[in-house]
Scaffold this active site. Structure first.
Site, PDB file in Angstrom:
ATOM      1  N   THR A  95      -8.988  -8.098  -1.740  1.00  0.00           N
ATOM      2  CA  THR A  95      -7.999  -8.356  -0.928  1.00  0.00           C
ATOM      3  C   THR A  95      -8.009  -9.419   0.304  1.00  0.00           C
ATOM      4  O   THR A  95      -9.091  -8.440   1.266  1.00  0.00           O
ATOM      5  CB  THR A  95      -7.202  -6.921  -0.873  1.00  0.00           C
ATOM      6  OG1 THR A  95      -5.337  -7.623   0.234  1.00  0.00           O
ATOM      7  CG2 THR A  95      -7.555  -6.251   0.768  1.00  0.00           C
TER       8      THR A  95
ATOM      9  N   ASP B  58      -2.083  -5.143  -6.437  1.00  0.00           N
ATOM     10  CA  ASP B  58      -0.999  -6.490  -6.493  1.00  0.00           C
ATOM     11  C   ASP B  58       0.234  -5.503  -6.341  1.00  0.00           C
ATOM     12  O   ASP B  58      -0.124  -4.667  -7.183  1.00  0.00           O
ATOM     13  CB  ASP B  58      -0.881  -6.604  -7.843  1.00  0.00           C
ATOM     14  CG  ASP B  58      -0.167  -8.376  -7.482  1.00  0.00           C
ATOM     15  OD1 ASP B  58      -0.499  -9.428  -6.788  1.00  0.00           O
ATOM     16  OD2 ASP B  58       1.349  -8.003  -8.588  1.00  0.00           O
TER      17      ASP B  58
ATOM     18  N   PHE C  21       3.402  -3.339   7.536  1.00  0.00           N
ATOM     19  CA  PHE C  21       3.018  -5.378   7.413  1.00  0.00           C
ATOM     20  C   PHE C  21       4.300  -5.665   6.569  1.00  0.00           C
ATOM     21  O   PHE C  21       4.871  -4.729   6.195  1.00  0.00           O
ATOM     22  CB  PHE C  21       1.622  -5.432   7.364  1.00  0.00           C
ATOM     23  CG  PHE C  21       1.499  -5.383   5.850  1.00  0.00           C
ATOM     24  CD1 PHE C  21       1.729  -5.590   4.746  1.00  0.00           C
ATOM     25  CD2 PHE C  21       0.898  -3.766   5.436  1.00  0.00           C
ATOM     26  CE1 PHE C  21       1.666  -5.570   3.046  1.00  0.00           C
ATOM     27  CE2 PHE C  21       1.060  -3.416   4.261  1.00  0.00           C
ATOM     28  CZ  PHE C  21       0.633  -3.786   3.250  1.00  0.00           C
TER      29      PHE C  21
ATOM     30  N   ASP D  97       7.618  -4.032   5.732  1.00  0.00           N
ATOM     31  CA  ASP D  97       8.455  -2.205   5.792  1.00  0.00           C
ATOM     32  C   ASP D  97       9.010  -2.680   7.118  1.00  0.00           C
ATOM     33  O   ASP D  97      10.475  -1.017   6.818  1.00  0.00           O
ATOM     34  CB  ASP D  97       6.997  -1.585   6.633  1.00  0.00           C
ATOM     35  CG  ASP D  97       6.073  -1.718   6.184  1.00  0.00           C
ATOM     36  OD1 ASP D  97       6.515  -1.028   4.685  1.00  0.00           O
ATOM     37  OD2 ASP D  97       5.032  -1.741   5.764  1.00  0.00           O
TER      38      ASP D  97
ATOM     39  N   LYS E 268       3.154   6.832   6.202  1.00  0.00           N
ATOM     40  CA  LYS E 268       3.000   5.778   5.017  1.00  0.00           C
ATOM     41  C   LYS E 268       2.466   6.185   4.104  1.00  0.00           C
ATOM     42  O   LYS E 268       2.676   6.106   2.909  1.00  0.00           O
ATOM     43  CB  LYS E 268       3.308   4.585   5.970  1.00  0.00           C
ATOM     44  CG  LYS E 268       2.537   3.093   4.694  1.00  0.00           C
ATOM     45  CD  LYS E 268       3.519   1.761   5.213  1.00  0.00           C
ATOM     46  CE  LYS E 268       3.402   0.822   4.415  1.00  0.00           C
ATOM     47  NZ  LYS E 268       3.048  -0.435   3.841  1.00  0.00           N
TER      48      LYS E 268
END
Ligand code: ITT
Length: 194
Positions: free
Chosen positions: A8, A70, A153, A156, A176
């Site tokens: 990523t 993904d 990010f 959110d 989270k």
């Protein structure tokens, strides 16, 4: 210590991933850490396929254990948009302040019970011997009426687990990861890595 490459270039993702995998006997390298730069065409039909495309693209260069995530946001009232196109929605270079404001505008006047949405995360692992495993998890919630919070990010700040509760942007990293699509998918993947 063994190494794994997480395919990523999203800095928000890698922060969450490192926190969940911290108790494992693996050094987690980003593509940048591993010095791997490959163009990946994310043209799969769903999250699982795209995760596999990313993991295989890097594995074909490194021939080592590679994981890829993904993920995206499905908003029911918008026919599950932006979905697999979440990072490309309104253009990759458009800020999330603008993207989130646009989504709130598109949902103006829509009552809470029709603002249901979910984050989806598929994680694929390709092992050194070419074996491939994919897991998928979701986080169900609502699109709120305003953007709140500086944590996390992407989408959110507009995603709320419960109406009237905290937005994902207001959750700590630990909180989270305990509740999120990615946190749950990583936990499922940890079992495959043991
Ligand atoms: P890599 O492909 O390099 O991993 P990316 O950001 O392009 O990075 P995706 O194609 O999986 O990754 O797109 C995921 C997008 O979905 C991401 O950019 C966010 O816009 C959104 N998203 C996924 N998980 C999220 C989360 O936990 N919080 C907020 N937004 C998220």
């Amino acid at each position: 210590m063994q190494q794994l490459i997480f395919a990523t270039s999203n800095k928000g993702k890698i922060k969450e991933i490192r926190a969940v995998l911290a108790d494992m006997d693996y050094q987690v390298l980003s593509m940048e850490d591993a010095g791997i730069h490959v163009e990946i065409d994310e043209n799969g039909a769903d999250f699982e396929e795209n995760a596999r495309i990313k993991a295989w693209a890097v594995h074909n260069v490194s021939h080592t254990l590679v994981l890829a995530d993904d993920s995206g946001l499905e908003i029911d009232h918008l026919n599950r948009e932006p979905g697999v196109h979440s990072s490309r929605y309104m253009g990759e270079d458009t800020s999330y302040e603008i993207k989130n404001a646009k989504i709130l505008e598109r949902l103006a006047g829509v009552p809470m019970e029709q603002r249901t949405a979910r984050f989806v995360c598929a994680i694929a692992a390709v092992f050194a011997d070419g074996r491939c495993v994919t897991v998928r998890e979701t986080m169900e919630g609502y699109i709120g009426y305003e953007a709140r919070g500086e944590n996390g990010f992407g989408y959110d700040p507009i995603f709320y687990l419960e109406p009237g509760g905290l937005s994902n942007g207001e959750l700590s990293l630990e909180e989270k990861n305990r509740l999120s699509h990615r946190g749950k998918a990583l936990k499922a993947m940890k079992k495959e890595l043991l």
